[in-house]
Design an enzyme around this catalytic site. Structure first.
Site, mmCIF file in Angstrom:
data_model
loop_
_atom_site.group_PDB
_atom_site.id
_atom_site.type_symbol
_atom_site.label_atom_id
_atom_site.label_comp_id
_atom_site.label_asym_id
_atom_site.label_seq_id
_atom_site.Cartn_x
_atom_site.Cartn_y
_atom_site.Cartn_z
ATOM 1 C CB SER A 184 25.392 27.296 41.401
ATOM 2 O OG SER A 184 24.386 28.991 39.666
ATOM 3 C CG HIS A 212 28.526 24.287 40.974
ATOM 4 N ND1 HIS A 212 27.723 24.423 42.767
ATOM 5 C CD2 HIS A 212 27.670 25.967 40.802
ATOM 6 C CE1 HIS A 212 28.294 25.653 43.308
ATOM 7 N NE2 HIS A 212 28.770 26.377 41.261
ATOM 8 C CE LYS A 243 32.232 27.291 41.316
ATOM 9 N NZ LYS A 243 31.472 27.671 40.435
HETATM 10 C C1 LIG Z 1 31.265 28.878 39.779
HETATM 11 C C2 LIG Z 1 31.336 28.570 38.431
HETATM 12 C C3 LIG Z 1 32.044 29.391 37.518
HETATM 13 C C4 LIG Z 1 32.958 30.215 37.576
HETATM 14 O O1 LIG Z 1 34.104 29.341 38.039
HETATM 15 P P1 LIG Z 1 35.572 29.823 39.194
HETATM 16 O O2 LIG Z 1 36.465 28.226 38.361
HETATM 17 O O3 LIG Z 1 35.179 30.562 40.132
HETATM 18 O O4 LIG Z 1 35.671 31.139 38.221
HETATM 19 C C5 LIG Z 1 31.052 29.179 36.174
HETATM 20 N N1 LIG Z 1 30.261 28.294 35.600
HETATM 21 C C6 LIG Z 1 29.561 27.971 37.318
HETATM 22 C C7 LIG Z 1 28.541 27.054 36.387
HETATM 23 C C8 LIG Z 1 30.323 28.130 38.459
HETATM 24 O O5 LIG Z 1 29.046 27.879 38.855
#
Ligand SMILES: *Cc1c(COP(=O)(O)O)cnc(C)c1O
Length: 395
Positions: A184, A212, A243
């Site tokens: 990320s 992502h 996301k």
């Molecule tokens: C954003 C993210 C999460 C967490 O996801 P949420 O649904 O916002 O709790 C987990 N793993 C990765 C790699 C992320 O980028």
């Protein structure tokens, strides 16, 4: 006499953040998360959200959410194992399994608690977890909660991963290799074909957190596993519903066995109330939209390519991203914070990202282009980057 309730020790730590130039307040915006938002009363171009496909305020998904609220109310009422498992939860899992081309899906309340709950549930004493050093915080926490032994391999370093497998494989019952699908902070893609090949060579399992990658990579945004054509060869595919899908939630896609086990031992399934009807209604609609059309991911990539190319032409260091994530690496933490502040003054909101989220000395702003941006908005953002970058002597 000192008063323990003053939390003096925390106040001192906060002063430390201020001294390091990394203290911040939480930004507040009103209205929906869109390509432009009202932030602290000012209209700005939003390059900070993970709303990749621009679905967070999608009319079809909003209508589906409202319909679900009217029929099911505002809350699920219990954890799934008691009486918090609505037909909507089952329907979301069915449509997600179809989208991901996997046998089964288990949905959690967030991507974070999906990792925290799943990793500890699928590993035990006598097992080994091997994790990429740049994996997400929720994976790190999930690994900490597991009774298995842990090893960390250098970021995307396949020789190092193989060294660990060679040295340790025989000492453990099960070995689980964990990687982000897309990292990320830098936007690089995991070397998944190599990881899977090593896992098969050493009889290890694979766990890919595609927070992502889902909605971004692969056909119609099916994710990193699809991007590399590895269906059936990755044991646990994690995604978020927060996301690209713009709502809330997380999931594991994989086998029916995985699902059965997590329904008995996934602690957030047993001990935390399940997703609410509004989220479920919106998500079922959203996943169906992705199955039906690839227009969202195509627009996302088109926008990202335009933006990245133009920042590169100006002389900014956009790192080694292979995805729409566009870091602009500044180095010095305080300078990265100041750059973000100046961009905001000029109408572009890009969050600074500094230690401990990224290694010391690699402070950056991270631009998140979405399918919801217009070319005019992106062109204006590039102009602001040029102006502020020149003023601050960064380009
Ligand atoms: C954003 C993210 C999460 C967490 O996801 P949420 O649904 O916002 O709790 C987990 N793993 C990765 C790699 C992320 O980028």
């Amino acid at each position: 006499m000192s008063n323990v309730h003053e939390l003096k020790y925390l106040k001192e730590k906060i002063e430390g953040l201020k001294a390091d130039g990394v203290y911040r307040t939480l930004p507040v915006f009103d209205g929906a998360n869109e390509a432009e938002i009202n932030l602290n009363g000012k209209r700005v171009i939003n390059l900070s959200s993970n709303n990749y496909l621009g679905l967070a305020n999608n009319p079809r998904m909003k209508a589906a959410a409202i319909k679900a609220v009217e029929k099911y109310g505002v809350g699920a009422g219990a954890v799934r194992t008691i009486v918090g498992n609505m037909d909507l939860h089952e329907a979301l899992e069915t449509v997600l399994a179809k989208f991901k081309r996997e046998e089964a899906v288990m949905v959690f309340q967030s991507g974070f608690n999906c990792n925290a709950g799943t990793i500890q549930a699928i590993t035990d004493k006598g097992d080994l977890i091997i994790s990429d050093e740049l994996n997400h915080a929720s994976i790190i926490d999930g690994v900490k909660l597991s009774k298995a032994d842990k090893a960390v391999f250098k970021h995307s370093d396949m020789a190092h991963l193989e060294d660990i497998l060679k040295e340790k494989r025989d000492q453990y019952a099960n070995v689980l290799i964990i990687t982000d699908g897309v990292f990320s902070m830098d936007g690089d893609i995991a070397k998944l074909p190599e990881i899977v090949a090593l896992a098969e060579k050493y009889s290890a399992m694979t766990y890919v957190d595609d927070a992502h990658g889902s909605g971004v990579l692969g056909e119609h945004g099916r994710g990193t596993v699809d991007h590399f054509g590895l269906h059936g060869r990755v044991d646990f595919s994690i995604g978020t519903l927060s996301k690209a899908l713009g709502v809330i939630g997380g999931y594991v896609a994989g086998s029916q066995t995985m699902k059965e086990w997590l329904s008995h031992r996934g602690r957030p399934i047993l001990f935390s109330t399940s997703l609410p009807p509004a989220a479920l209604g919106a998500l079922i609609e959203g996943v169906n939209m992705l199955i039906d059309s690839d227009e969202y991911s195509i627009k996302l990539w088109d926008n990202a390519k335009y933006f990245k190319e133009n920042l590169g032409k100006l002389g900014f260091n956009t790192g080694k991203s292979e995805t729409p994530i566009t870091p602009v690496i500044i180095g010095d933490e305080a300078k990265a914070m100041a750059f973000s502040k100046q961009l905001l003054e000029n109408g572009v909101f890009v969050s600074p990202i500094v230690f401990p989220t990224v290694p010391k000395g690699t402070g950056r702003v991270r631009c998140m282009v979405t399918a919801g941006h217009t070319k005019e908005q992106l062109k204006k953002a590039v102009e602001v980057f040029e102006k502020v970058g020149k003023e601050m002597g960064l380009i």
